[in-house]
Design a protein around this motif. Structure first.
Motif, PDB file in Angstrom:
ATOM      1  N   ILE A 135       1.902  -3.500   7.099  1.00  0.00           N
ATOM      2  CA  ILE A 135       1.242  -4.677   6.537  1.00  0.00           C
ATOM      3  C   ILE A 135       0.665  -4.340   5.163  1.00  0.00           C
ATOM      4  O   ILE A 135      -0.043  -3.346   4.995  1.00  0.00           O
ATOM      5  CB  ILE A 135       0.096  -5.172   7.445  1.00  0.00           C
ATOM      6  CG1 ILE A 135       0.627  -5.530   8.840  1.00  0.00           C
ATOM      7  CG2 ILE A 135      -0.602  -6.375   6.823  1.00  0.00           C
ATOM      8  CD1 ILE A 135      -0.462  -5.959   9.800  1.00  0.00           C
ATOM      9  N   HIS A 136       0.996  -5.147   4.165  1.00  0.00           N
ATOM     10  CA  HIS A 136       0.377  -5.055   2.853  1.00  0.00           C
ATOM     11  C   HIS A 136      -0.289  -6.404   2.572  1.00  0.00           C
ATOM     12  O   HIS A 136      -0.139  -7.346   3.342  1.00  0.00           O
ATOM     13  CB  HIS A 136       1.421  -4.776   1.763  1.00  0.00           C
ATOM     14  CG  HIS A 136       2.197  -3.520   1.977  1.00  0.00           C
ATOM     15  ND1 HIS A 136       1.730  -2.284   1.613  1.00  0.00           N
ATOM     16  CD2 HIS A 136       3.423  -3.307   2.518  1.00  0.00           C
ATOM     17  CE1 HIS A 136       2.632  -1.361   1.921  1.00  0.00           C
ATOM     18  NE2 HIS A 136       3.668  -1.957   2.473  1.00  0.00           N
ATOM     19  N   SER A 137      -1.007  -6.495   1.462  1.00  0.00           N
ATOM     20  CA  SER A 137      -1.608  -7.771   1.107  1.00  0.00           C
ATOM     21  C   SER A 137      -1.523  -7.973  -0.400  1.00  0.00           C
ATOM     22  O   SER A 137      -1.925  -7.114  -1.180  1.00  0.00           O
ATOM     23  CB  SER A 137      -3.076  -7.796   1.575  1.00  0.00           C
ATOM     24  OG  SER A 137      -3.632  -9.064   1.314  1.00  0.00           O
ATOM     25  N   PHE A 143      -3.069   3.278  -4.892  1.00  0.00           N
ATOM     26  CA  PHE A 143      -2.188   3.319  -6.072  1.00  0.00           C
ATOM     27  C   PHE A 143      -1.080   2.282  -5.970  1.00  0.00           C
ATOM     28  O   PHE A 143      -0.096   2.350  -6.682  1.00  0.00           O
ATOM     29  CB  PHE A 143      -1.589   4.719  -6.229  1.00  0.00           C
ATOM     30  CG  PHE A 143      -2.630   5.791  -6.350  1.00  0.00           C
ATOM     31  CD1 PHE A 143      -3.518   5.786  -7.410  1.00  0.00           C
ATOM     32  CD2 PHE A 143      -2.731   6.785  -5.397  1.00  0.00           C
ATOM     33  CE1 PHE A 143      -4.484   6.759  -7.520  1.00  0.00           C
ATOM     34  CE2 PHE A 143      -3.701   7.768  -5.491  1.00  0.00           C
ATOM     35  CZ  PHE A 143      -4.582   7.763  -6.563  1.00  0.00           C
ATOM     36  N   MET A 144      -1.212   1.339  -5.083  1.00  0.00           N
ATOM     37  CA  MET A 144      -0.195   0.297  -4.931  1.00  0.00           C
ATOM     38  C   MET A 144      -0.636  -0.918  -5.746  1.00  0.00           C
ATOM     39  O   MET A 144      -1.107  -1.909  -5.218  1.00  0.00           O
ATOM     40  CB  MET A 144      -0.027  -0.053  -3.450  1.00  0.00           C
ATOM     41  CG  MET A 144       1.117  -1.010  -3.197  1.00  0.00           C
ATOM     42  SD  MET A 144       1.461  -1.119  -1.453  1.00  0.00           S
ATOM     43  CE  MET A 144       2.497  -2.571  -1.435  1.00  0.00           C
ATOM     44  N   ARG A 145      -0.505  -0.772  -7.065  1.00  0.00           N
ATOM     45  CA  ARG A 145      -0.975  -1.843  -7.948  1.00  0.00           C
ATOM     46  C   ARG A 145       0.219  -2.560  -8.560  1.00  0.00           C
ATOM     47  O   ARG A 145       1.360  -2.160  -8.384  1.00  0.00           O
ATOM     48  CB  ARG A 145      -1.815  -1.252  -9.059  1.00  0.00           C
ATOM     49  CG  ARG A 145      -2.995  -0.473  -8.522  1.00  0.00           C
ATOM     50  CD  ARG A 145      -3.800   0.138  -9.656  1.00  0.00           C
ATOM     51  NE  ARG A 145      -4.559   1.267  -9.130  1.00  0.00           N
ATOM     52  CZ  ARG A 145      -4.843   2.353  -9.824  1.00  0.00           C
ATOM     53  NH1 ARG A 145      -4.441   2.477 -11.069  1.00  0.00           N
ATOM     54  NH2 ARG A 145      -5.537   3.322  -9.279  1.00  0.00           N
ATOM     55  N   GLN A 148      -3.336  -5.873  -6.886  1.00  0.00           N
ATOM     56  CA  GLN A 148      -3.599  -4.679  -6.074  1.00  0.00           C
ATOM     57  C   GLN A 148      -3.272  -5.008  -4.624  1.00  0.00           C
ATOM     58  O   GLN A 148      -3.556  -6.113  -4.164  1.00  0.00           O
ATOM     59  CB  GLN A 148      -5.083  -4.317  -6.221  1.00  0.00           C
ATOM     60  CG  GLN A 148      -5.642  -3.362  -5.186  1.00  0.00           C
ATOM     61  CD  GLN A 148      -5.256  -1.916  -5.475  1.00  0.00           C
ATOM     62  OE1 GLN A 148      -5.455  -1.409  -6.574  1.00  0.00           O
ATOM     63  NE2 GLN A 148      -4.686  -1.252  -4.482  1.00  0.00           N
ATOM     64  N   CYS A 149      -2.684  -4.059  -3.915  1.00  0.00           N
ATOM     65  CA  CYS A 149      -2.506  -4.248  -2.479  1.00  0.00           C
ATOM     66  C   CYS A 149      -3.896  -4.234  -1.856  1.00  0.00           C
ATOM     67  O   CYS A 149      -4.702  -3.351  -2.136  1.00  0.00           O
ATOM     68  CB  CYS A 149      -1.655  -3.147  -1.870  1.00  0.00           C
ATOM     69  SG  CYS A 149      -1.516  -3.270  -0.078  1.00  0.00           S
ATOM     70  N   ALA A 150      -4.176  -5.242  -1.008  1.00  0.00           N
ATOM     71  CA  ALA A 150      -5.534  -5.386  -0.497  1.00  0.00           C
ATOM     72  C   ALA A 150      -5.627  -5.142   1.002  1.00  0.00           C
ATOM     73  O   ALA A 150      -6.554  -5.589   1.661  1.00  0.00           O
ATOM     74  CB  ALA A 150      -6.063  -6.777  -0.844  1.00  0.00           C
ATOM     75  N   GLU A 151      -4.620  -4.456   1.552  1.00  0.00           N
ATOM     76  CA  GLU A 151      -4.667  -4.135   2.982  1.00  0.00           C
ATOM     77  C   GLU A 151      -4.321  -2.662   3.099  1.00  0.00           C
ATOM     78  O   GLU A 151      -3.236  -2.264   2.665  1.00  0.00           O
ATOM     79  CB  GLU A 151      -3.646  -4.994   3.730  1.00  0.00           C
ATOM     80  CG  GLU A 151      -3.592  -4.765   5.220  1.00  0.00           C
ATOM     81  CD  GLU A 151      -4.740  -5.428   5.950  1.00  0.00           C
ATOM     82  OE1 GLU A 151      -5.031  -6.603   5.671  1.00  0.00           O
ATOM     83  OE2 GLU A 151      -5.349  -4.759   6.786  1.00  0.00           O
ATOM     84  N   PHE A 152      -5.211  -1.874   3.675  1.00  0.00           N
ATOM     85  CA  PHE A 152      -4.971  -0.434   3.729  1.00  0.00           C
ATOM     86  C   PHE A 152      -3.607  -0.150   4.354  1.00  0.00           C
ATOM     87  O   PHE A 152      -3.331  -0.566   5.470  1.00  0.00           O
ATOM     88  CB  PHE A 152      -6.067   0.286   4.514  1.00  0.00           C
ATOM     89  CG  PHE A 152      -5.835   1.763   4.563  1.00  0.00           C
ATOM     90  CD1 PHE A 152      -6.019   2.544   3.430  1.00  0.00           C
ATOM     91  CD2 PHE A 152      -5.372   2.378   5.711  1.00  0.00           C
ATOM     92  CE1 PHE A 152      -5.759   3.901   3.452  1.00  0.00           C
ATOM     93  CE2 PHE A 152      -5.115   3.738   5.748  1.00  0.00           C
ATOM     94  CZ  PHE A 152      -5.314   4.502   4.613  1.00  0.00           C
ATOM     95  N   CYS A 153      -2.749   0.571   3.606  1.00  0.00           N
ATOM     96  CA  CYS A 153      -1.371   0.718   4.063  1.00  0.00           C
ATOM     97  C   CYS A 153      -0.915   2.172   4.016  1.00  0.00           C
ATOM     98  O   CYS A 153       0.271   2.448   3.963  1.00  0.00           O
ATOM     99  CB  CYS A 153      -0.448  -0.178   3.238  1.00  0.00           C
ATOM    100  SG  CYS A 153      -0.524   0.141   1.479  1.00  0.00           S
ATOM    101  N   GLY A 154      -1.844   3.107   4.014  1.00  0.00           N
ATOM    102  CA  GLY A 154      -1.456   4.521   4.059  1.00  0.00           C
ATOM    103  C   GLY A 154      -2.041   5.302   2.897  1.00  0.00           C
ATOM    104  O   GLY A 154      -2.814   4.789   2.098  1.00  0.00           O
TER     105      GLY A 154
HETATM  106 CU    CU Z   1       0.024  -1.805   0.517  1.00  0.00          CU
END
Ligand code: CU
Length: 334
Positions: free
Chosen positions: A141-143, A196-198, A185-191
């Motif tokens: 899951i990402h956001s 750095f998932m911008r 920015q990815c707003a769901e903790f994904c690992g």
């Molecule tokens: Cu993510």
């Protein structure tokens, strides 16, 4: 704070809710402070202190308190419900620009369905036209979150894209009022490398957008410099299984690199980059260093990333002697 209609609606609902809560807080707080200071214990009471008048119920008071509560809820509910309906429907008028967004640990893929092109980590959109995003994930899951344009929406595993039945899954729309660059920015903790998932959203005029689409559809010119040509061969041997360069390779595990040299960032918004057009010699040199650094040290820059040696990516020790040629080739991808 809000640079588009969706963000504005959401910001307005936030402000209304904040103001109502603030009013309640101030009213209750004031009464409480008065009670604390005015009626506090001041020494001994006389033994025969009479009880205050004892009442049971007060219809007028109870009705008015109920009415005030209902009114306050209504003040919040009306803009909220209205906002839910507005943000849940792409406005009629201009046909929306439709983009498939796919979240990967830890980067973003953007497929422009009608235009037939794919980019990574940089979403270019025209101003004043609604953009409809179909949100999916390749793994966890990402956001998707661009605070100045719209609130968050999750990317949920195992959902088909909208154009495949049964037409369900997460989507959202937004629109940018004016040209500019908006941070996402990815707003769901994904690992490990979630932070750095911008990404960036670049809003441009519709003429500039058409021009950008035409440029993206072109294949990059074949390299002429012999070192860059050798770099291309090395790229095919070491990188092509994961990366697409249109007309050259078709890997899909990593970002599409067809027009890499025109990006403003590398590695999902983590490393700054200067688009080749209009860059000075010094900037080009710096960009080449940035690419080299990414290829050799990506595991330090983004711990655990899917291009690291441990995940089947190039081994820095083995690739180091060839990296300058590969970078030379990458810099021709404009
Ligand atoms: Cu993510």
């Amino acid at each position: 704070v809000a640079d588009g209609p969706v963000a504005r609606i959401q910001f307005d609902v936030f402000v209304v809710t904040l103001l109502v809560s603030l009013a309640i807080f101030l009213a209750v707080g004031t009464v409480m402070l008065i009670a604390i200071f005015r009626f506090r214990h001041r020494g001994d009471y006389p033994a025969d202190l009479p009880l205050p008048p004892q009442v049971h119920g007060n219809v007028a008071l109870e009705l008015s308190l109920t009415a005030i509560s209902v009114l306050l809820v209504a003040i919040i509910a009306f803009p909220t419900v209205q906002g839910i309906f507005t943000t849940a429907q792409v406005p009629p008028g201009l046909p929306p620009l439709e983009i498939k967004v796919t979240g990967y640990q830890w980067w973003w893929r953007f497929d422009y369905t009608a235009e037939g092109l794919s980019t990574a980590n940089e979403l270019v959109v025209p101003v004043g036209r609604p953009v409809k995003l179909d949100l999916r994930t390749a793994d966890v899951i990402h956001s998707f979150w661009v605070p100045r344009l719209a609130g968050k929406m999750d990317l949920i595993p195992n959902q088909p894209y909208l154009n495949a039945p049964p037409f369900k899954g997460n989507w959202m729309w937004f629109q940018a009022d004016k040209p500019g660059e908006y941070y996402g920015q990815c707003a769901e903790f994904c690992g490990e490398s979630h932070a750095f998932m911008r990404f960036r959203v670049r809003a441009v005029t519709s003429d500039e957008f058409q021009k950008w689409v035409a440029e993206q559809l072109e294949e990059p010119p074949p390299p002429t410099d012999p070192e860059a040509l050798e770099g291309k061969r090395l790229f095919m041997a070491n990188c092509a299984q994961c990366h697409t360069v249109r007309g050259t390779s078709a890997g899909i595990l990593g970002p599409d690199l067809t027009h890499l040299a025109n990006r403003k960032t590398i590695a999902a918004g983590t490393l700054e980059f200067t688009p080749v057009a209009g860059a000075s010699q010094a900037q080009l040199q710096e960009d080449a260093e940035t690419l080299k650094n990414w290829i050799l040290n990506n595991d330090k820059i983004k711990p655990g990333n899917r291009m690291s040696k441990a995940n089947g990516g190039p081994d820095p020790a083995k690739i180091a002697p060839d990296v300058d040629k590969i970078v030379k080739y990458l810099m021709t991808l404009k």
